[in-house]
Design a protein around this motif. Structure first.
Motif, mmCIF file in Angstrom:
data_model
loop_
_atom_site.group_PDB
_atom_site.id
_atom_site.type_symbol
_atom_site.label_atom_id
_atom_site.label_comp_id
_atom_site.label_asym_id
_atom_site.label_seq_id
_atom_site.Cartn_x
_atom_site.Cartn_y
_atom_site.Cartn_z
ATOM 1 N N GLU A 55 0.834 -1.216 0.000
ATOM 2 C CA GLU A 55 0.000 0.000 0.000
ATOM 3 C C GLU A 55 0.864 1.260 0.000
ATOM 4 O O GLU A 55 0.522 2.256 -0.602
ATOM 5 C CB GLU A 55 -0.891 0.036 1.252
ATOM 6 C CG GLU A 55 -1.866 -1.127 1.392
ATOM 7 C CD GLU A 55 -2.974 -1.088 0.351
ATOM 8 O OE1 GLU A 55 -3.131 -0.042 -0.308
ATOM 9 O OE2 GLU A 55 -3.664 -2.124 0.195
ATOM 10 N N ASP A 56 1.964 1.198 0.735
ATOM 11 C CA ASP A 56 2.847 2.369 0.827
ATOM 12 C C ASP A 56 4.251 1.895 1.218
ATOM 13 O O ASP A 56 4.503 0.694 1.354
ATOM 14 C CB ASP A 56 2.294 3.386 1.846
ATOM 15 C CG ASP A 56 2.023 2.748 3.209
ATOM 16 O OD1 ASP A 56 2.619 1.674 3.474
ATOM 17 O OD2 ASP A 56 1.236 3.291 3.995
ATOM 18 N N ASP A 57 5.149 2.862 1.424
ATOM 19 C CA ASP A 57 6.546 2.517 1.742
ATOM 20 C C ASP A 57 6.629 1.631 2.986
ATOM 21 O O ASP A 57 7.344 0.618 3.010
ATOM 22 C CB ASP A 57 7.363 3.802 2.010
ATOM 23 C CG ASP A 57 7.757 4.512 0.715
ATOM 24 O OD1 ASP A 57 7.298 4.094 -0.369
ATOM 25 O OD2 ASP A 57 8.524 5.494 0.804
ATOM 26 N N ALA A 58 5.905 2.035 4.038
ATOM 27 C CA ALA A 58 6.001 1.305 5.313
ATOM 28 C C ALA A 58 5.546 -0.146 5.131
ATOM 29 O O ALA A 58 6.179 -1.080 5.650
ATOM 30 C CB ALA A 58 5.156 2.003 6.376
ATOM 31 N N HIS A 59 4.501 -0.333 4.329
ATOM 32 C CA HIS A 59 3.999 -1.691 4.082
ATOM 33 C C HIS A 59 5.055 -2.511 3.318
ATOM 34 O O HIS A 59 5.337 -3.672 3.655
ATOM 35 C CB HIS A 59 2.683 -1.587 3.291
ATOM 36 C CG HIS A 59 1.994 -2.902 3.075
ATOM 37 N ND1 HIS A 59 1.109 -3.118 2.054
ATOM 38 C CD2 HIS A 59 2.084 -4.082 3.743
ATOM 39 C CE1 HIS A 59 0.670 -4.364 2.103
ATOM 40 N NE2 HIS A 59 1.243 -4.970 3.131
ATOM 41 N N ALA A 60 5.673 -1.889 2.326
ATOM 42 C CA ALA A 60 6.696 -2.596 1.537
ATOM 43 C C ALA A 60 7.852 -3.040 2.429
ATOM 44 O O ALA A 60 8.349 -4.174 2.323
ATOM 45 C CB ALA A 60 7.217 -1.675 0.435
#
Ligand code: COA
Length: 538
Positions: free
Chosen positions: A250-255
């Motif tokens: 979904e976003d950087d943190a999720h990746a």
């Protein structure tokens, strides 16, 4: 083991002057590192934020285990090159811990010219891949890059050590079982599309991450098709339709959370075994190193004073103490790990070279990593020494250094000149890591020696042609440019800008950094080659 006793008087004027000089160099180093990490244009910072991206530092913070050390690689690469602002050659790289496992992380900084890859950016990537390969460290790429820096494209594209080699290396790493995980956190355009494609795992951030061989402008120009980057190569397309990417984030943190999970799933590493014992601090404080190193490289000092501030319990078992005394060899422990150390105490003679060759063979046979503390003006010169076969004996040392298969780590703590650089495991001898101190200098020879060689060559030429010797003005015209170049290009900053080393160290951190390097090295089988040497010229 003997305990090294210091002869340094920390109250002496000499010590205090040395300390002040080294502290000034360390302050400069800290300022340079700070600038490399923070000097970004407000426009680029704002653009980055507006896209909802984390900064490189925030990405690393989210990825790495909290409180675990991070050993940055080449933070000052490309310093003062290009427009002077391609800090770290446009990326942040280093060895840290993810889910308890030592890994190598390489992250583009899109706030530096859109994260584009300059020639030294390619060199840094290749260096990181070499570190991952030699030390069998999983490699995590956080890609956020405009691809090749197009104005310099001819300098970074097709040659053996250019951009194409990055993807070749990815295939080799994969074949050798070195895991590679790529987070697509920005564009992966053209060749850069292969970075995730050649990885074992590709994680794709929705909205900002895109992979395509030709971006929207190129597609428009070539086919007239109007598409957005997201439609052409976004996360939805590649995770659900093309299969280019494996995980939708979904976003950087999720990746980064997915990347942590993937590292946690890797098969456990079998660490190489070396002799160990419980760690103990040295008896003397590390910051005394500042005062024991003379201000001028030409002033000798006993390398045992440095060893006393590096080794566990300041304990050292010296090998052949009275033979070839200009090279100190022996065993000690760094944070509980046994190492064989070689440190210069003057120029290398036949005896010191032979001692080194013997000592290296012993450590290599017994599986003990080697640490080189390089402070060397070269091998001894002159008729007497040529007659004694200094080249033959130096060769044995160079041969042993080149072919020893145990991990080798080098710190250039002072001078690094001529073949001394080779014998003491300079970059070309493949130490797993090589660092420099800020006072260190490197070159074929020093500025004055290089200038005087050229002057005498020119005078001999004049004599051959029946011309008078050069006037003082002519001599100066030859000497000054070569001296100036040798001074500038011999500095630790020039070395680190060109990636001749893995970074400049605060001398007081040497013990800890060596231990981190050693710990990383133990992820790979102990020997990179079976025990054995080439033919020694007798
Ligand atoms: N070569 C040289 N400079 C480049 C570049 C490239 N490939 N890509 C971007 N830049 C420069 C821009 O000129 C700009 O410079 P400036 O700050 O001096 O004005 C800077 O990088 C930032 O680019 P900008 O487009 O303003 O930022 P952004 O965050 O909106 O977008 C990219 C960044 C990388 C997504 C976008 O610039 C882009 O698509 N670049 C081209 C990608 C490409 O096709 N590369 C093919 C190379 S193989």
């Amino acid at each position: 083991m003997d305990v090294l006793e210091t002869r340094i008087d920390t109250r002496s004027a000499e010590y205090q002057a040395n300390r002040a000089a080294m502290l000034a160099l360390v302050a400069d180093l800290r300022a340079e590192l700070e600038r490399a990490h923070t000097d970004r244009s407000p426009k680029a910072q704002a653009r980055h934020k507006e896209q909802g991206k984390l900064t490189v530092e925030e990405r690393l913070e989210a990825l790495l285990d909290p409180d675990a050390p991070f050993l940055e690689v080449a933070p000052l690469a490309a310093k003062d090159m290009y427009d002077g602002r391609v800090h770290g050659a446009g990326s942040l790289a280093g060895i840290g811990r993810v889910s308890g496992r030592e890994v190598l992380v390489l992250a583009n900084d899109a706030r530096i010219k859109g994260g584009t890859i300059y020639p030294l950016g390619v060199k840094k990537t290749l260096r990181c891949q070499a570190i991952a390969l030699e030390n069998r460290l999983p490699m995590l790429n956080l890609v956020d890059s405009g691809g090749a820096f197009l104005p310099l494209q001819s300098e970074l594209f097709p040659d053996l050590d250019d951009g194409g080699r990055v993807f070749y290396n990815q295939a080799q790493l994969s074949k050798l079982g070195v895991p590679q995980i790529t987070c697509v956190m920005g564009l992966c355009t053209a060749g850069a599309a292969y970075m995730p494609a050649m990885s074992d795992h590709a994680i794709h951030v929705a909205g900002t991450g895109a992979i395509f061989l030709g971006g929207p402008p190129l597609v428009r120009a070539a086919t007239g098709e109007e598409v957005t980057a997201e439609e052409l190569g976004g996360a939805r397309l590649h995770c659900a339709e093309s299969g280019v990417s494996d995980y939708y984030a979904e976003d950087d943190a999720h990746a980064l959370a997915i990347a942590r999970d993937l590292v946690a799933l890797l098969p456990p590493v079998e660490r190489a075994r070396i002799p160990t014992r419980p760690p103990a601090p040295p008896l003397y404080p590390a910051d005394e190193i500042y005062g024991l190193v003379p201000r001028a490289l030409s002033t000798p000092y006993d390398v045992r004073e440095l060893l006393a501030r590096l080794l566990d319990g300041s304990q050292f078992h010296e090998f052949k103490r009275d033979y070839g005394p200009t090279l100190v060899c022996g065993w000690g422990y760094l944070h509980g790990m046994q190492v064989g150390l070689l440190g210069n105490n003057g120029v290398l003679f036949s005896e010191s070279s032979l001692k080194a060759a013997q000592f290296i063979q012993l450590c290599d046979r017994d599986g003990v990593p080697l640490v080189f503390l390089q402070n060397i003006n070269g091998y001894i010169i002159g008729r007497e020494y040529e007659r004694g076969g200094i080249t033959k004996d130096g060769h044995k040392m160079v041969n042993a250094v080149a072919t020893a298969g145990v991990p080798k780590l080098t710190v250039i703590v002072g001078a690094s000149f001529g073949a001394g650089n080779y014998g003491m495991c300079g970059r070309a001898y493949s130490p797993r890591f090589l660092w420099m101190w800020p006072n260190a200098r490197i070159g074929v020879m020093g500025p004055d020696q290089a200038a005087s060689v050229l002057v005498s060559v020119k005078n001999e030429q004049q004599a051959r042609e029946g011309l008078p010797p050069m006037t003082p003005e002519e001599v100066a015209a030859i000497q000054e440019p070569i001296q100036e170049a040798a001074r500038r290009e011999g500095s630790a900053y020039h070395s680190t800008a060109n990636l001749w080393d893995d970074g400049i160290l605060d001398p007081a951190r040497t013990r800890d950094v060596l231990a981190l390097g050693l710990s990383a090295a133990l992820n790979a089988p102990l020997r990179s080659a079976p025990w054995g040497y080439g033919v020694f010229r007798m």
